[in-house]
Structures are given as structure tokens and as C-alpha cells.
Design an enzyme around this catalytic site. Structure first.
Site, mmCIF file in Angstrom:
data_model
loop_
_atom_site.group_PDB
_atom_site.id
_atom_site.type_symbol
_atom_site.label_atom_id
_atom_site.label_comp_id
_atom_site.label_asym_id
_atom_site.label_seq_id
_atom_site.Cartn_x
_atom_site.Cartn_y
_atom_site.Cartn_z
ATOM 1 N N ASP B 485 -26.448 -27.818 11.388
ATOM 2 C CA ASP B 485 -25.118 -27.676 10.807
ATOM 3 C C ASP B 485 -24.164 -27.413 11.968
ATOM 4 O O ASP B 485 -24.192 -26.348 12.587
ATOM 5 C CB ASP B 485 -25.138 -26.511 9.810
ATOM 6 C CG ASP B 485 -23.784 -26.306 9.141
ATOM 7 O OD1 ASP B 485 -22.784 -26.872 9.631
ATOM 8 O OD2 ASP B 485 -23.757 -25.563 8.133
ATOM 9 N N HIS B 486 -23.329 -28.404 12.233
ATOM 10 C CA HIS B 486 -22.506 -28.325 13.435
ATOM 11 C C HIS B 486 -21.501 -27.182 13.390
ATOM 12 O O HIS B 486 -20.952 -26.770 14.409
ATOM 13 C CB HIS B 486 -21.773 -29.668 13.657
ATOM 14 C CG HIS B 486 -21.616 -30.031 15.102
ATOM 15 N ND1 HIS B 486 -21.314 -29.094 16.076
ATOM 16 C CD2 HIS B 486 -21.733 -31.221 15.759
ATOM 17 C CE1 HIS B 486 -21.241 -29.699 17.245
ATOM 18 N NE2 HIS B 486 -21.499 -30.999 17.089
ATOM 19 N N ARG B 487 -21.259 -26.638 12.216
ATOM 20 C CA ARG B 487 -20.355 -25.501 12.126
ATOM 21 C C ARG B 487 -20.974 -24.280 12.787
ATOM 22 O O ARG B 487 -20.278 -23.359 13.206
ATOM 23 C CB ARG B 487 -20.058 -25.179 10.646
ATOM 24 C CG ARG B 487 -19.324 -26.295 9.927
ATOM 25 C CD ARG B 487 -19.246 -26.012 8.439
ATOM 26 N NE ARG B 487 -20.568 -25.899 7.832
ATOM 27 C CZ ARG B 487 -20.773 -25.677 6.531
ATOM 28 N NH1 ARG B 487 -19.743 -25.514 5.710
ATOM 29 N NH2 ARG B 487 -21.992 -25.591 6.063
#
Lengths: 327, 513
Positions: B485-487
Site C-alpha cells: 500500500d503505497h500510502r
């Protein structure tokens, strides 16, 4: 071929069978000295005497019972019901004794008896005297039910009914007694029970009728032909047992069925036919089996309302067009 | 005093429940703490125990039916208590809840179809009643309205077709017959239904000719009418269906000229054989579409995975590692102990735990305003069940050595297969491992399983040529792909974690420390 009225044809049938078999006798209200309410038994008393042509009191239940008893001990009674509206009084004897005696006696007794007389609406006889009773009798296992549409069939089928070893309900039509039709001259004209008759061959729609209702069917078929719909007409002749073989042959060809009866719709002959046809021939049907019946209400007295209540050729044509997708 | 029992909330994520089975029949006694029913939630099937003592007066929801939380499911009370009215009221409520609760397209279509059928039956019954009323009062208007012949016949015919075409009728037929015999109110529906087979047998006995005719025309092989993309059944006469089947015509491509678009034989007769190609293709047995009920579990999978894939920006980091030593270690380990047969996946999970301890930024989850770095490694692992996927979670996996971890995994997987997992057994993973190596899959990517920010998709350990010191030799490789999850996790963070993980895999003795 001789041209005879329906009443003459029926009279001949009884006469011939009484001459042929001395066990055959006729019993009913006014069948003797009055020569029959509708003159179907004309001349029989004079010919065969009071032992074999028996006038009864107005007691349908009693003389139905006497007839059943007589049939159990070897005679072959013909019981005339002045009309089948009066036969309602005799239903206990017919349903409980005639229809069941063979089974309940383990085959010791059979009941070779004919109950005959006019059935259905005649002309302005109102609610209580216009009943089409055929589906009531057809509902009873143990009975055979016959309802001829022509004098020739009337003679052949009545003779067969008298010779049959089981109880037969033989339904005539009061308004057809004067109808004249061809009756085969054959010395012994007997038609098999349980066989339907293809009156008219056609390929587009099967119209099934019987008795007086067949007139509307035949008239409709002729009108439809002018309109490019080639109808096949089947006269059932016997309502129980039903000749499903003849019907199936026709439906496999036409894929469309209209049934016609002068009785009420609920649980009627058309209902039974529709069930059997859809069950046995489902994938041959291109349209729902459709029935034409009397309206679901007691018969009105007024002439115009009676006519509106009964099915006619126009109704049959409309139904045939509907199942042919030609509305 | 009757007690209304409602669909309970048995897990945090549960929004609706399915009655798997009733344990108490109507009229049966139940005491507090006794099993009332099995309830299928979004994840597991649980036994629902009664809170009250009493007699089960009515079941409002049938086995297999799904209702939202809080919907009445049954009524408890005293023996002989009259709850007829209450039950009617509650049943209406249940129906309303069902209609409103089902959000799936298919469920919607079903409701629509059912309603349609009921309406038609209702109309037929209404017509009958009308005729009867007219008969009683001798009303001329009734006579005028129904010609008794053609017009009525037509309406009736239509109604009968509907009833005849609906597949459940056959199943219900015996029931109908019973109702009719008992003189019940079902007789109104009776005439348009097919009587049960027993009647046909009796008739056959009295009338051999009819029986022969019937069996000759028996409609065994008629294919069902096809459905279009929206699941709407094509209206076609039985004959049209047969002719279409014989000629290989696809009824979906035919326009019907009959009432309400019914395809009649005239519509298919004129078409060239194999209209819209069917014939010419080798004859393969036609297999009809089937619809499979969406279980609670499947609904949850659908909802949560769509949510994850749509909200978490996924990126993927793949690595291929040498796996000879991992395989050797596994063999030695299994020779050295017989507590549990350790699998490659157990070792990989252990490696993931150790790598996560070194990369707490990967053992994390997105919470909108903050990123949670989980204190423990709560290690989820995917278990495939016939009815769907579930991810049990090994809590505080860092406290378990390889064998203990393997045992914990076996225990949870076993309970997953029994359907006896509790909600806390499958929620709150901080990292997840999914392995399709047993299917020979070399490489795949997985969808992140929230609240974790990463999932590791592990492929098979395979024999492969490897280059060692400039020489080609036979070795073993395995590929794993991390979905992030790039967040929460950036590319470099994911890559660094994979590097650490790879070191544990390629030098696996450290897994034993």
C-alpha cells in the site's frame, strides 16, 4: 344410408338391443304409456310390454337403485333420466353403487347398466334445468361417459353402451333430438366406446368438442378455413375414457388446441384435456391450450342472456385465432 | 409473553446473516444457553444460543435465507400461545428486510422475478373470484366483462403458461395435490398447476391408451429457455424451443412475434439452420448456466477485496531467491523432530516475521490520519476453502519458533476448514502471506488484506538453472512478490524489506535462532 332424427336413431338402438337380448329393459319416468317425455322410447311399450318397459314414480334415487340391483343379478337395464338435472337426485346410487360395486365386491358383481337422457342447456330452462353434468360423472372412476354429436353416432354408441359390462352415463341433448343425420344401414351398427372421431382433417389448429358443442366447432372450422386457418376437428364421442391417442396424433401435427364444452370451466372437460395435453405433449405446443366454455355462472332464463352464456362459433373462432397468433 | 429473537451480530464485520440450520423445530422447547440455530456470518458458521427459555413458536427465516442484522428470525413463547397475528406482521417485516437488504444485482433480479410471478398468480385468482362473485349475484356486468369463451380463455391461457413455465411448479406439485385434497385454500392455485405424478400413474392404469400416448410424447429432452445477460428468461413456446434446439438456433437472437414477445414456431421455422452459429460445431452436450448462491463468506470477500484494491494504491516488488538451502533445512528439520511436518511455507512465514521485526515500517497499516506500526507481528495467511478464502491470523508470531509457528498455523487452518474460527481468529492481520506454490504457480500478485499494508505472494520452489561462480548448474529458485500500500510503504522500503527477507531465505539457519 338412412336419414334419421336423433330420437329415431336412439329408439332404433334400444329397439335392436331389446330384440337382440331379452335381459335388456327400459325403466324411467313416462317411458312407457307416454312413449317418453321426448318420445325416444316411442313404441317400445307396445312392442315389448310392461315387463320390459317400466314406468316409474318420480323417484330417481329409487329407480336408479332398482336398476343397479337388477344389473347386479344379470339384467341389462337402460335407465332413462327425464333430464340429467333430475339425475342429481340419483347420484348416491350412481357414484356409490354403480361405480364402485365391481371393485368393492372383488369382481363378484359387475354393473352393466346405462343411464341415459338429455344433458346440458336446452332452451330457456333457467338455472336449475340447464346443467351440463358431464364433468361430474367423468370425475368418478368406475363410470364410462359417452356423449354423441350425431344421430349415427348416437345409435352406434348407445348400442355399444348397452352391451358394455360397466355402468355407462349416456348424455344426449334435448335440442338435438330433432336433428336429422345419416345413420348407417348396417344390420348391427356399433361404435367402440373410448374412441374419438376426426370429423374434419386440418393442419393448423385442433378443435376438440362433443355433443351439442360440436356444432359450434364445425361452424367455426368452416369459417376459419375461409380465413386461411385449416382446423382439425375432433369429436370426443366418449369423455371417459378419453382417446388421448387420437388427440396426440392431431396435436403433434397442429401444435395448437382449443377445447369446447357447454359446461362450466372450473374442473371441466377442457381443464382435464389441457392438463393431459400439456403434460404429454408439452414440446409440441406452440401456444397455451385454450378452452371455450359456458360462463362460470348459473344459467340465466332470458333468451339473450342464455345465448350470451353459452359458447358459440364466434367464441371458438376467436380462441382458434388467438392460439394461431392471428388476432 | 412472546419474545422476538432477532438476527444477532456475531462478528464485527457482520452485516447480515444466513440461517444455516435450525436446531429447534417449531413447537420444540429451548432453554437459555441451548443451541437455537447455526448462523452463517461473513466469515464463519456459528452456533447461536438462546438467551431465553420457552417454546419455539415460529421460525420466520428459512434455512438458507439471508437477512440483515436485527431482522426478526423466530418467536419464543409459552406452549400454545397464539402468536398468529404477530407472526404475520413479523413475516412481512422479514420480507421487507430481505428485499431492502439484498444489494447484489442478482438478488435484485430474483426479487423482481418472484414479484412478477406472484402478481400473475394473483391476477388469475382475482379473475376467478370475480367470476364467482358475479355468479352469486347473477350480475350481468360480469357476464359482459368475461365472454366466458375466447376472451376469458385467452387471459387464462396466458396465466397458465406463466405457471407452467416456472420451473419450481413440478417440485411443488405434490404439495398442491395434498392441499387440494385437504380442502385448503390452495385450491385456487390448484387448477393451473400440474397434478403430481401419482395421478398420472393412476390414469395410466385405467386407460392404457392414454398412458401410451403420454409416454410417447413425454417432454424429457426439452432444453430450458435461455436467459439473457440480465438473467431474463427468453419467452418461447415449448415447440419453438424444441425446433430451435433441433436446428441449433440460439433463441436469444430471435425476435418473438407472439404475445408479449413470445417466440413461436413461426419465428424460428423460417430461419436458416444454425442461425447465429451453433451447428457445425462438434456436438457437445449443452450445459445450462447455473447460478450459485452467494454465501456470506463470498459476499465479504467481494466487498473487502474491492474496497482494498480500490482504496489502497498497490505496487509490487518481486524477487527471485535461491532456495536450495531452505529446502535442505526443511528436510533436516523434519528429520530432527516429529511434532509437526514443517512446510516451506512455515519457513517462509518465519522468515517474514524476522524480516518484519527489522522493518517495522512494513509491519504497518493505513488509518487515514495516522499510520499504525503494529507492535506485534500478527501474521495472516490465506487458506483456500471450497466456499472461499479466509485468512486466519497468528497473533504475536514473533514469540513463536518455527515449530510452534507451524503448529499454530496447522491449528488455525484446521479450524478454518471446520468453519469454527472465531472473529478474532481472522481479523487484524499486520502482514499477510499467500502461497500458491502447491499449484506450481511461479509468480503471482495478491491483493492487500487490510488492516495490513503489505501481502507477500509466494510461488513454488522450483528446479532451475543457476549461475554460480560463472558456472551453470542445477539449483532451486523461488519467486515472491510483495504487494504494498503505497500510502504506507514506499518502493525503497518494500525493496529493502524484500532484500532482508531474501537474506533469511537464502541463509535460513537464522530462522532457527
Amino acid at each position: 344410408m338412412a336419414k334419421l332424427s336423433f330420437r329415431e336413431a336412439l329408439n332404433q338402438a334400444m329397439d335392436e338391443e331389446m330384440a337382440r337380448d331379452e335381459r335388456v329393459f327400459l325403466m324411467g319416468e313416462e317411458v312407457g304409456h307416454y312413449d317418453g317425455a321426448y318420445k325416444v322410447s316411442q313404441g317400445l311399450l307396445a312392442k315389448y310390454g310392461e315387463r320390459r318397459v317400466v314406468d316409474t314414480p318420480i323417484t330417481e334415487l329409487s329407480f336408479a337403485g332398482v336398476g343397479i340391483g337388477a344389473s347386479m343379478v344379470g339384467l341389462r337395464p337402460i335407465i332413462e333420466m327425464m333430464t340429467f338435472n333430475f339425475c342429481i337426485l340419483a347420484l348416491d346410487q350412481i357414484w356409490n353403487n354403480a361405480a364402485k360395486m365391481r371393485l368393492m365386491s372383488g369382481g363378484q358383481y359387475n354393473v352393466p347398466i346405462v343411464f341415459r337422457g338429455p344433458n346440458g342447456a336446452a332452451h330457456m330452462l333457467s338455472a336449475q334445468h340447464s346443467q351440463a353434468t358431464e364433468n361430474w360423472f367423468c370425475n368418478v372412476p368406475g363410470l364410462k361417459v359417452v356423449s354423441p354429436a350425431t344421430p349415427g353416432d348416437g345409435k352406434g354408441l348407445l348400442k355399444a353402451a348397452i352391451r358394455d359390462d360397466d355402468p355407462v352415463i349416456f348424455l344426449e341433448s334435448e335440442i338435438m333430438y330433432n336433428d336429422v343425420g345419416e345413420v348407417p344401414d348396417a344390420e348391427d351398427h356399433v361404435l367402440a366406446l373410448g374412441k374419438a372421431h376426426v370429423v374434419r382433417e386440418g393442419k393448423d389448429v385442433t378443435l376438440i368438442g362433443y355433443s351439442h358443442g360440436l356444432k359450434a366447432v364445425v361452424a367455426a372450422a368452416e369459417a376459419l378455413a375461409k380465413d386461411g386457418i385449416d382446423a382439425e376437428v375432433i369429436d370426443l364421442r366418449t369423455l371417459r375414457p378419453l382417446d388421448m391417442e387420437t388427440i396426440a396424433r392431431s396435436v403433434r401435427k397442429t401444435h395448437r388446441v382449443v377445447t369446447v364444452e357447454e359446461g362450466w370451466p372450473f374442473g371441466g372437460i377442457g381443464a382435464e384435456l389441457a392438463y393431459r395435453i400439456q403434460h404429454a405433449l408439452f414440446e409440441y405446443l406452440d401456444a397455451p391450450v385454450t378452452r371455450v366454455t359456458q360462463l362460470d355462472m348459473p344459467m340465466p332464463y332470458a333468451e339473450n342472456l342464455e345465448a350470451a352464456c353459452l359458447p358459440n362459433a364466434r367464441d371458438v373462432i376467436a380462441a382458434a385465432r388467438a392460439v394461431s397468433y392471428r388476432t | 409473553m412472546a419474545t422476538i429473537v432477532e438476527m444477532p451480530r456475531l462478528s464485527d464485520t457482520m452485516r447480515e446473516g444466513t440461517i444455516g440450520a435450525w436446531h429447534v423445530e417449531v413447537g420444540g422447547k429451548v432453554s437459555s444457553g441451548e443451541a437455537l440455530a447455526d448462523i452463517e456470518t461473513d466469515k464463519a458458521s456459528m452456533t447461536f444460543e438462546s438467551f431465553d427459555d420457552g417454546v419455539l413458536l415460529a421460525q420466520l427465516v428459512a434455512e438458507g435465507d439471508t437477512v440483515p442484522l436485527g431482522t426478526p428470525i423466530c418467536v419464543l413463547g409459552e406452549e400454545g400461545e397464539d402468536v398468529g397475528e404477530l407472526v404475520e406482521e413479523l413475516k412481512a417485516k422479514v420480507e421487507a428486510a430481505k428485499a431492502g437488504g439484498d444489494t447484489g444485482a442478482e438478488a435484485g433480479a430474483e426479487t423482481e422475478a418472484e414479484t412478477g410471478a406472484e402478481t400473475e398468480t394473483g391476477a388469475g385468482a382475482g379473475a376467478e373470484t370475480g367470476a364467482e362473485a358475479g355468479a352469486e349475484t347473477g350480475a350481468e356486468t360480469e357476464a359482459g366483462a368475461e365472454t366466458g369463451a375466447a376472451a376469458e380463455a385467452e387471459t387464462e391461457a396466458e396465466a397458465e403458461t406463466e405457471a407452467g413455465a416456472a420451473p419450481p411448479i413440478d417440485v411443488e406439485a405434490p404439495n398442491e395435490v395434498r392441499c387440494a385434497a385437504a380442502g385448503g385454500g390452495a385450491t385456487e392455485r390448484g387448477p393451473s398447476r400440474a397434478p403430481g405424478p401419482s395421478q398420472a400413474r393412476r390414469e395410466g392404469a385405467t386407460s392404457p391408451a392414454a398412458a401410451a400416448a403420454a409416454s410417447g410424447g413425454a417432454s424429457a429432452g426439452l432444453p430450458p429457455a435461455p436467459e439473457d445477460e440480465d438473467g431474463v428468461r427468453v419467452r418461447a413456446s415449448p415447440l419453438a424451443r424444441r425446433v430451435a434446439a433441433e436446428r441449433g438456433i440460439d433463441l436469444l437472437s430471435v425476435e418473438g412475434s407472439g404475445p408479449r414477445g413470445r417466440i413461436v414456431v413461426a419465428d424460428v421455422e423460417g430461419l436458416p439452420p444454425a442461425w447465429k452459429m451453433r451447428a457445425g460445431v462438434p456436438q457437445v452436450e449443452a450445459r445450462a448456466d447455473e447460478t450459485v448462491r452467494v454465501t456470506q463468506m463470498r459476499k465479504t470477500i467481494a466487498r473487502r477485496l474491492v474496497e482494498s484494491k480500490q482504496t489502497a494504491p498497490h505496487f509490487y516488488v518481486s524477487c527471485t531467491w535461491r532456495a536450495e538451502r531452505l529446502a535442505d533445512l526443511r528436510a533436516e528439520l523434519n528429520e530432527a523432530q516429529d511434532t509437526v511436518k514443517v512446510s516451506l511455507n512455515d519457513l517462509i512465514m518465519r522468515a517474514a516475521v524476522l524480516a518484519l521485526r527489522k522493518h517495522p515500517e512494513v509491519n504497518a497499516g493505513w488509518e487515514d490520519k495516522v499510520i499504525r506500526r503494529f507492535g506485534s507481528v500478527n501474521l495472516g495467511f490465506a487458506v483456500a476453502l471450497p466456499q472461499g478464502l479466509i485468512t486466519p491470523v497468528v497473533r504475536q508470531a514473533e514469540r513463536l519458533d518455527v515449530v510452534s509457528l507451524a503448529l499454530a498455523v496447522r491449528e488455525l487452518a484446521g479450524r478454518a476448514r471446520d468453519g469454527s474460527l472465531e472473529a478474532e481468529d481472522y481479523s487484524g492481520n499486520s502482514f499477510c502471506v499467500s502461497n500458491l506454490g502447491m499449484f506450481g504457480v511461479e509468480h503471482f500478485t495478491a491483493i492487500i488484506n487490510p488492516p495490513a499494508a503489505c501481502i507477500l505472494a509466494v510461488g513454488a520452489v522450483r528446479d532451475a538453472p543457476v549461475v554460480e561462480g560463472g558456472t551453470l548448474r542445477a539449483g532451486k529458485l523461488m519467486t515472491a512478490t510483495l504487494s504494498c500500500d503505497h500510502r504506507v510503504v514506499d518502493g525503497a522500503m518494500g525493496a529493502a524489506f524484500m532484500q532482508t527477507l531474501g537474506a533469511f531465505i537464502e541463509s535460513p539457519l537464522r530462522l532457527m535462532l
